[in-house]
Design an enzyme around this catalytic site. Sequence first.
Site, PDB file in Angstrom:
ATOM      1  N   ASP A 143       0.832  -1.165  -0.035  1.00 39.07           N
ATOM      2  CA  ASP A 143      -0.030  -0.212   0.090  1.00 39.07           C
ATOM      3  C   ASP A 143       0.906   1.320  -0.068  1.00 39.07           C
ATOM      4  O   ASP A 143       1.591   1.402   0.986  1.00 39.07           O
ATOM      5  CB  ASP A 143      -0.811   0.062   1.100  1.00 39.07           C
ATOM      6  CG  ASP A 143      -2.235   1.065   0.994  1.00 39.07           C
ATOM      7  OD1 ASP A 143      -2.356   1.334  -0.102  1.00 39.07           O
ATOM      8  OD2 ASP A 143      -2.536   1.342   2.222  1.00 39.07           O
ATOM      9  N   THR A 171      -4.787   6.633  -0.219  1.00 39.50           N
ATOM     10  CA  THR A 171      -6.278   7.336  -0.459  1.00 39.50           C
ATOM     11  C   THR A 171      -5.891   8.408  -1.488  1.00 39.50           C
ATOM     12  O   THR A 171      -4.768   9.417  -1.301  1.00 39.50           O
ATOM     13  CB  THR A 171      -6.221   7.652   0.913  1.00 39.50           C
ATOM     14  OG1 THR A 171      -6.373   6.698   2.170  1.00 39.50           O
ATOM     15  CG2 THR A 171      -7.774   8.524   0.905  1.00 39.50           C
ATOM     16  N   HIS A 219      -4.011  13.684   0.731  1.00 47.68           N
ATOM     17  CA  HIS A 219      -4.468  12.806   2.065  1.00 47.68           C
ATOM     18  C   HIS A 219      -3.290  12.858   3.006  1.00 47.68           C
ATOM     19  O   HIS A 219      -3.143  13.153   4.089  1.00 47.68           O
ATOM     20  CB  HIS A 219      -4.766  11.500   1.307  1.00 47.68           C
ATOM     21  CG  HIS A 219      -4.799  10.392   2.624  1.00 47.68           C
ATOM     22  ND1 HIS A 219      -5.823  10.224   3.372  1.00 47.68           N
ATOM     23  CD2 HIS A 219      -3.885   9.522   3.131  1.00 47.68           C
ATOM     24  CE1 HIS A 219      -5.864   9.499   4.229  1.00 47.68           C
ATOM     25  NE2 HIS A 219      -4.551   8.627   4.064  1.00 47.68           N
ATOM     26  N   LYS A 272      -4.886  -1.794   9.848  1.00 53.97           N
ATOM     27  CA  LYS A 272      -5.340  -2.347   8.378  1.00 53.97           C
ATOM     28  C   LYS A 272      -5.764  -3.357   8.035  1.00 53.97           C
ATOM     29  O   LYS A 272      -6.346  -3.774   7.242  1.00 53.97           O
ATOM     30  CB  LYS A 272      -4.186  -1.604   7.673  1.00 53.97           C
ATOM     31  CG  LYS A 272      -3.678  -0.234   8.229  1.00 53.97           C
ATOM     32  CD  LYS A 272      -4.365   0.995   7.257  1.00 53.97           C
ATOM     33  CE  LYS A 272      -3.903   2.189   7.359  1.00 53.97           C
ATOM     34  NZ  LYS A 272      -4.772   3.122   6.467  1.00 53.97           N
TER      35      LYS A 272
END
Length: 398
Positions: free
Chosen positions: A105, A327, A112, A231
């Site tokens: 990720d 994000t 963001h 997460k």
Amino acid sequence: MYGIFSNDSSGPRMGYKHGDTILDLAAVASLGLFDTVSIHTAVFSQPALNDFIASGKTSWQAVGQRINQLLANNEAELDVVRAQVLLAASRATMHLPVRIGDYTDFYAGIHHAENVGRLFRPDGDPLLPNYRHMPVAYHGRSSSIVVSGTPIRRPNGQQLGPDGQPVFGPSRALDFELELGLIIGKSNPLGEPIPVDAAEEYIFGITLFNDWSARDIQRWEYQPLGPFLGKNFGSSLSAWVMPFADLEPFRVAGPAQEPAPLSYLQTGKDGHFNVALDVVLQPAGGSEVVISQSNARHLYWSFAQMIAHHTVNGCNLTIGDVLATGTISGSTPNSAGSLLELSYNGKQPLALPDNRHRTFLENGDRVTLRGWAGPIDKPVQLGDVTGQITPSPEPLAR
Ligand code: CA
């Protein structure tokens, strides 16, 4: 778009989404309609796209062309076999499209990163010093990535209580993250970096991706080693993978990168894509409301730069790996890609219709991410990703 579906008559196999219908590619193959394409047709009967992806870009192109020909031509070629090869998408059960090897990720959405920096570290510079020099990322957990539609259970975990002592219980700050997922289409040998100008060759397709996050767990655990239990309780991947080539008409320049990154991240090619992204929230018993409208072009780092950076030390990518972007928030308050930002960390509840408000997600809430490009009357749509929040399990007894 390609995906894996099953229905009453047969188990998981490859399908191609065409409007509200699915073209059953295993059935197409068994009728001999792929005989003109050079591909081992057993790939269409597999319960994941990996073998098809491994057949290589030339095969993806040939199969894509043949599918377009069949669908454009359906009066003639498909008509007699229509009932055998086309089914309503609403009658199919969707499965995770790929066997995911590894999941990374990134944090490539600069708005963001700045918003979260302000909320989590109010006294410092919102961006850490490395941010504009490299696409930072963490290695996530692939085992808990689920297909769109799978319910998401509110996690239990440690959080910091009001008196500064840790407490254990259901997260009270459950959030979504609006992201895109890249499905890796080609592996590189361990030790051999992928040059930035070749990096897009390693992308098979694009999905929407929701990296559900428990902010209270995350905030207490994330220093010094980064996200962990806040997460890895679940992430949602869309069931349908858009071939990367289908995004080509929507290629645009990204934001100016100042300072210029190191040379291994420099490319002369535009590597961003004008893809509109919506976040839709539907409370239990309520109607859908669009709570954020963003765009993939707001990413700071391009897909190619993410891949080049990921492999610059020789790290090897594998077919079916998922690289999520991080994000994707825009620069305005109504384009933020998480509730953390939309509610200013819970300080300004978001007003919804019917006198409802949200700081973070409540049980029964359904979050759907949508993406589309091109003219509004004839959009090219990404596969949605949706999930509904269910209550946390009872904490384990001592
Ligand atoms: Ca994320």
